[in-house]
Every structure is written in C-alpha cells, then in structure tokens.
Write an enzyme that holds these catalytic residues in place. Structure first.
Site, short mmCIF file in Angstrom:
data_model
loop_
_atom_site.label_atom_id
_atom_site.label_comp_id
_atom_site.label_asym_id
_atom_site.label_seq_id
_atom_site.Cartn_x
_atom_site.Cartn_y
_atom_site.Cartn_z
N PHE A 194 0.81 -1.23 0.00
CA PHE A 194 0.00 0.00 0.00
C PHE A 194 0.84 1.27 0.00
CE2 PHE A 194 0.92 -0.15 4.54
CZ PHE A 194 1.06 1.21 4.85
N GLY A 258 -3.38 -12.76 -4.69
CA GLY A 258 -1.93 -12.84 -4.47
C GLY A 258 -1.48 -14.29 -4.38
N GLY A 274 6.25 -6.20 -0.08
CA GLY A 274 5.34 -6.18 1.07
C GLY A 274 6.07 -6.63 2.32
N VAL A 278 4.29 -11.97 4.88
CA VAL A 278 3.56 -12.39 3.67
C VAL A 278 4.56 -12.80 2.58
CG1 VAL A 278 1.92 -11.70 1.89
CG2 VAL A 278 1.56 -10.95 4.24
N GLY A 279 5.66 -12.06 2.50
CA GLY A 279 6.68 -12.38 1.49
C GLY A 279 7.20 -13.80 1.65
N GLU A 296 10.94 -7.87 -2.23
CA GLU A 296 11.29 -6.57 -1.63
C GLU A 296 10.47 -6.48 -0.34
OE1 GLU A 296 13.49 -4.43 -2.69
OE2 GLU A 296 13.84 -5.02 -4.75
N ALA A 490 15.57 6.77 -2.61
CA ALA A 490 16.31 5.89 -3.51
C ALA A 490 16.41 6.58 -4.85
CB ALA A 490 15.56 4.58 -3.66
P1 NAD Z 1 1.55 -6.75 3.08
O1 NAD Z 1 2.57 -7.82 3.14
O2 NAD Z 1 0.46 -6.78 4.07
O3 NAD Z 1 0.83 -6.73 1.64
C1 NAD Z 1 1.59 -6.65 0.45
C2 NAD Z 1 0.78 -7.23 -0.69
O4 NAD Z 1 0.60 -8.63 -0.49
C3 NAD Z 1 -0.62 -6.64 -0.82
O5 NAD Z 1 -0.92 -6.48 -2.18
C4 NAD Z 1 -1.48 -7.72 -0.21
O6 NAD Z 1 -2.82 -7.71 -0.66
C5 NAD Z 1 -0.76 -8.98 -0.67
N1 NAD Z 1 -1.04 -10.20 0.11
C6 NAD Z 1 -1.55 -10.29 1.37
N2 NAD Z 1 -1.62 -11.60 1.73
C7 NAD Z 1 -1.14 -12.32 0.68
C8 NAD Z 1 -0.94 -13.72 0.46
N3 NAD Z 1 -1.25 -14.63 1.39
N4 NAD Z 1 -0.41 -14.11 -0.72
C9 NAD Z 1 -0.05 -13.19 -1.65
N5 NAD Z 1 -0.23 -11.86 -1.50
C10 NAD Z 1 -0.76 -11.43 -0.34
O7 NAD Z 1 2.35 -5.36 3.14
P2 NAD Z 1 1.78 -3.89 3.28
O8 NAD Z 1 1.26 -3.68 4.64
O9 NAD Z 1 0.91 -3.58 2.10
O10 NAD Z 1 3.12 -3.03 3.07
C11 NAD Z 1 4.01 -2.72 4.08
C12 NAD Z 1 5.20 -3.66 4.06
O11 NAD Z 1 5.83 -3.65 2.77
C13 NAD Z 1 6.30 -3.23 5.03
O12 NAD Z 1 6.81 -4.37 5.65
C14 NAD Z 1 7.34 -2.58 4.14
O13 NAD Z 1 8.64 -2.55 4.68
C15 NAD Z 1 7.23 -3.42 2.92
N6 NAD Z 1 7.75 -2.72 1.74
C16 NAD Z 1 8.99 -3.08 1.28
C17 NAD Z 1 9.54 -2.40 0.21
C18 NAD Z 1 10.90 -2.75 -0.30
O14 NAD Z 1 11.25 -2.30 -1.37
N7 NAD Z 1 11.69 -3.53 0.41
C19 NAD Z 1 8.83 -1.37 -0.42
C20 NAD Z 1 7.56 -1.04 0.06
C21 NAD Z 1 7.04 -1.73 1.15
#
Ligand code: NAD
Length: 522
Positions: A194, A258, A274, A278-279, A296, A490
């Site tokens: 998000f 996802g 994300g 979840v990753g 990421e 960045a």
């Molecule tokens: P999140 O992990 O909750 O969600 C990320 C995405 O995954 C969303 O589109 C979500 O709908 C989807 N998702 C949720 N459950 C899933 C599943 N079981 N299988 C597949 N997809 C699924 O993350 P968030 O709250 O949206 O974002 C914040 C996080 O993202 C923080 O931890 C932040 O550090 C990280 N982030 C990292 C980077 C980077 O470049 N390293 C950049 C931006 C955000």
C-alpha cells in the site's frame, strides 16, 4: 407490486425496509468523496463511483466490491469491483496471448511504448499525485514524487531498451562463437504494497516491458483506485498503438489473488513487495513450483551518528527519515544509535524539531506528516508503544493518537531500550524512533547488523577510514549503505533492495533488468 394476498402489515414493513435500504444507498452514494465538487478532479483519471478492477484488454470485475477510504478522515472515496479467481485465470490466458505479440516487438520499439507511458504519466502527474495523497495518505509532494519515480524509470528503461544484452565470449572451440543471449521470462506477476501504490509497480512495469515481458498487477486492496487510475493511463497508450491491452493486465484483489499468482505455474516471475511475513509465504509457494521470485520485504533501518559527525546535518536527516511518509516507508529510520558523548544533545535537538512538525491533511502544502494508512495501523502504533514501555522504554515525545478524524498519531521518540529488545528488532510501520547510546564503532556496526532485516543503513561521520570500514566486508550488511545522508529515499539509477529477511531482490537501476530475463548460452 406485492401480491394482494400478502398481509397488509407485512406489506408496510417490507415497503419501509425497501425505502430505508434505498435511503441508505442514496446516502452512501452522496457521501462518497468522488461526488463532492472539491474532488471532481478524480474524474480526470477516469474514475467514477463504481470502478472495474480487472483489465485484460477489456474492463471487468465480478468479485467483492471494495470501498477506498481516505486515511485523513476515513470517508469513502469510491468503490472498486475486485477480480474473482475465474477472472484471474481468464486474465492470465489473455496476458499469455498478448505476450506472443509483445515478444516479437523489437526491444527499442518496446522502449518507444514505455516512453509514451512515461509521457502520459507526466501529463497526469499532479492529478495522480493528488489521488495517491488522498487514498494512501502520504503528503502531496511525496504523492507527486512517487509518480515522478515512475516517469524516471520509464526514461531509464527507454535507454536500456537499446543496450540490454549479453557478451560474446572467447570460445575454446575453433570457429565457434560463445554467446550469452537474454530473452524475456514471459509473464511477470507484480504484487505491491500500500505504501508505494504507483512507484513500485512502475519500477517493475517499465523494466519488464522493455525486456519483452507482459505484466499482471495486483496492488494493495486499500489503494485499488490508484491501481485502476494507473492502468487506465497505460491502457490508453497500448490502445493508441494497436497493442493488446493484456500486455499490462490488472486484477485487483486481496490475499486470494496474491496467492493465486504465487502458486500459478503460468507466472514466470513473481515480483512481491510487502511485509516479510507475507513475502515468506509467497516465496515458499513460488519455490515449491521452482518458480522465480523477486522479493522486496520489510526493513528495520538504523542511522549511526559518531561524535565527529557534522551535527548540523543530523537533525534534519533523522527527522526526514523517521517522520517522512508518517514512518511508512520501507526505508524509514527506526533505530538511531548515538555516540554517548553527543546523545543528550541530539535527543534534545530532535525533540525540539519533532515539536515543530506540522501534522495534518496530506494535501495541504505546509503539512509534513500525514495520517497512518488505516485504523489497524493506529492500533499497531499504540501496541508498539505499550510493548516498548514494558521493555523499559521512555517516551521522550509523541506516543499518542491525535484527537481528530482520520488515522493521525504523534511522531514518537523513545529512549532507554536495549539495542536487542524485541520491539527494537521489529518493524512497526509507524513513526516511532528508538534512540540508543553506544560507545564504540564495533558495537554500533554490530547492532546495525544484528536485526533480521537488511534494507537500509546510514552513518554520520567525517572519518574516512571509518567510512571505508562501513562500506567494506565487515561494515553494514544492508542493500543500501549510506554515508552522511539518511536511510530513506532511492535513486532509480542504482539497484534497490535489501538482504536477509528483506528478501535479497533488486529492482530499479543497474543490472536489475536481469531479473526479468532468462539467459541462454550458445
Ligand atoms: P503486506 O505484506 O500486508 O501486503 C503486500 C501485498 O501482499 C498486498 O498487495 C497484499 O494484498 C498482498 N497479500 C496479502 N496476503 C497475501 C498472500 N497470502 N499471498 C499473496 N499476496 C498477499 O504489506 P503492506 O502492509 O501492504 O506493506 C508494508 C510492508 O511492505 C512493510 O513491511 C514494508 O517494509 C514493505 N515494503 C517493502 C519495500 C521494499 O522495497 N523492500 C517497499 C515497500 C514496502
């Protein structure tokens, strides 16, 4: 008309119910921000009160209807019809068909399409930046800046479209050529978070396109309007060039979509941005089918300030890194290690600076800190503060929610915690900064590296020897290693990403394009 045989009192009751449900619907319709004259600019992005969240050449959306809320007041903006799994499968088929066309387009011509996408985004940069600010909650300059990042990566990708390729190597066989050739992987599934609802997709999309891949995007459900608006801009470019729209497909949805992307053998590369939790689930599913992924994930970024640093740089840098985007950047500074000799002085200066931060509506030009994205984020903020207090932390400033509509919290500084307290090692996606005293360089470098995440890190010092130690093998173990600048931010020219539980992926510049291609040696 109700049948006459229906008892009269039941008829009246039913009519009342129908009437009140109509009233509720009318009230809901008129309370959508998109209907208010002040937000009529949303229509410039092709948005209406109900929007299709699936695009594969044609628009659709037969799944759940999700309402997008503005984090600054929790009012509904408009609605998006998400994808069903059936629509997801249909979209994958159309994207694969589109690849047959796209892979035959010469790379520099693909670059020309990406140039047009960049130009189309330039024309909408202000209005799209406003939408990001309205729906995600980041301040307007950051919203516009995010669209600018997409424009910049398009420019970068246009040049790249003329130079990607492999070497011709000396062969040991007489009369033989040893060549490495790069081909597109095929279909790239892009799942985004998000907090960067435009730029992260842009980084993937521009590179994947010039490499000859087609894209299927699933953004965060809470920023679905932005996903739809961006896709409409791209779809117009594809249509103007008589190319299949499914080259840049969209399936709005939640974990179900996802998960489908992660498991799907037809998806040749899964690019996931994300949280680490979840990753990890996504990575395991992709690995199970020997698929490719680009991860990421979360960060827990530290700034170390040595006694010899230019202290004038420190306060604005820390403030920008810890409070910017209300602490909701993957590169936000969450830990600040201060040499014991300057600790009290810096804490005092930072507290003064925090007191002057203007918190408010993200689209007001003098606001520096907007709201958190959701009510759940506010809960997470409060529970982190409580946990930190239980672990021995003291609130120096902030620590509370702000009494107004919207998800506003006070940017917070905490001291007194041990460097290895559980809360200090956790990424809480909110503006909380833990300040910790250190004595020696070795201790500070070790503390920087002791967390599971490995995204961004900074030192402030004038000591050249120390700078080289920081950049060297025993220095920072992060993907982004800064000197005398903060952790956040960045540049698209460099590879962006982090190590360990941040996932190891690299996006954006340098040789990140290699993720989106497969290499054959002949
Ligand atoms: P999140 O992990 O909750 O969600 C990320 C995405 O995954 C969303 O589109 C979500 O709908 C989807 N998702 C949720 N459950 C899933 C599943 N079981 N299988 C597949 N997809 C699924 O993350 P968030 O709250 O949206 O974002 C914040 C996080 O993202 C923080 O931890 C932040 O550090 C990280 N982030 C990292 C980077 C980077 O470049 N390293 C950049 C931006 C955000």
């Amino acid at each position: 008309m109700l049948p006459l045989t229906f008892p009269l009192h039941r008829q009246i009751l039913l009519k009342r119910r129908i009437w009140s449900s109509c009233c509720r619907r009318l009230a809901a319709m008129s309370s959508l921000l998109i209907h208010q004259p002040h937000y009529s600019w949303l229509k410039e992005l092709g948005l209406t009160e109900d929007n299709d969240g699936v695009y594969n050449g044609t628009w659709g959306g037969r799944g759940e209807v999700v309402t997008s809320y503005c984090p600054a007041n929790n009012l509904p903006i408009a609605r998006v019809r998400q994808a069903t799994l059936e629509e997801y499968n249909e979209t994958v088929i159309k994207a694969k068909e589109a690849w047959q066309v796209w892979a035959d387009v010469p790379a520099p011509k693909r670059g020309e399409i990406v140039r047009q996408i960049g130009d189309a985004l330039r024309k909408k940069i202000s209005v799209l930046g406003h939408l990001v600010s309205l729906e995600m909650g980041k301040i307007l300059v950051e919203g516009v800046g995010e669209v600018q990042e997409y424009v910049d990566i398009c420019d970068y990708a246009v040049g790249l479209s003329r130079i990607v390729g492999g070497p011709i190597l000396p062969s040991e066989r007489p009369g033989h050529a040893l060549i490495e050739q790069w081909n597109p992987v095929g279909l790239v599934g892009i799942i985004t978070a998000f907090n960067f609802p435009v730029a992260v997709y842009g980084w993937n999309n521009a590179l994947a396109l010039i490499c000859g891949d087609v894209c299927l995007w699933k953004g965060a459900p809470t920023t679905s309007l932005t996903s739809v608006a961006v896709t409409k801009i791209i779809a117009q470019v594809l249509e103007d060039n008589n190319l299949p729209g499914a080259i840049c497909s969209l399936t709005c949805g939640g974990a179900d979509i996802g998960n489908a992307i992660a498991k799907d053998e037809s998806v040749d590369l899964v690019s996931f941005t994300g949280s680490t939790n979840v990753g990890k689930q996504v990575a395991l599913k992709v690995q199970e089918r020997f698929g490719r992924n680009l991860l990421e994930l979360g960060g827990n970024n530290a700034i170390i300030v040595f006694e010899d640093a230019d202290l004038n740089l420190v306060t604005p840098s820390v403030l920008f890194a810890a409070v910017g985007t209300a602490g909701q950047r993957c590169t936000t500074a969450r830990r600040l290690f201060l040499h014991e000799s300057i600790h009290d002085d810096i804490v005092q200066k930072l507290s003064k600076a925090y007191a002057q931060v203007r918190i408010g509506d993200p689209w007001e030009s003098d606001t520096l800190c907007g709201p958190l994205h959701t009510k759940q984020s506010v809960e997470m903020f409060l529970s982190a503060i409580e946990q930190a207090k239980c672990e021995g932390g003291t609130v120096v400033c902030g620590g509370k929610i702000i009494d107004r509509s919207g998800n506003f919290v006070e940017p917070t500084i905490m001291t007194g915690l041990a460097h290895d307290s559980p809360i200090v090692h956790k990424e809480t996606f909110a503006p909380i900064l833990y300040i910790i005293k250190f004595k020696t360089e070795a201790e500070a470098f070790a503390w920087n590296n002791e967390v599971k995440q490995g995204l961004s890190s900074s030192i402030f010092t004038k000591d050249l020897g120390r700078i080289f130690r920081w950049l060297g093998p025993k220095g920072s173990d992060c993907g982004i290693v800064n000197v005398n600048i903060p952790t956040s931010g960045a540049e698209i020219g460099g590879a962006f990403g982090g190590e360990k539980h941040t996932g190891g992926g690299r996006e954006s510049g340098s040789d990140s394009w290699k993720h989106y291609m497969r290499r054959s040696t002949w």
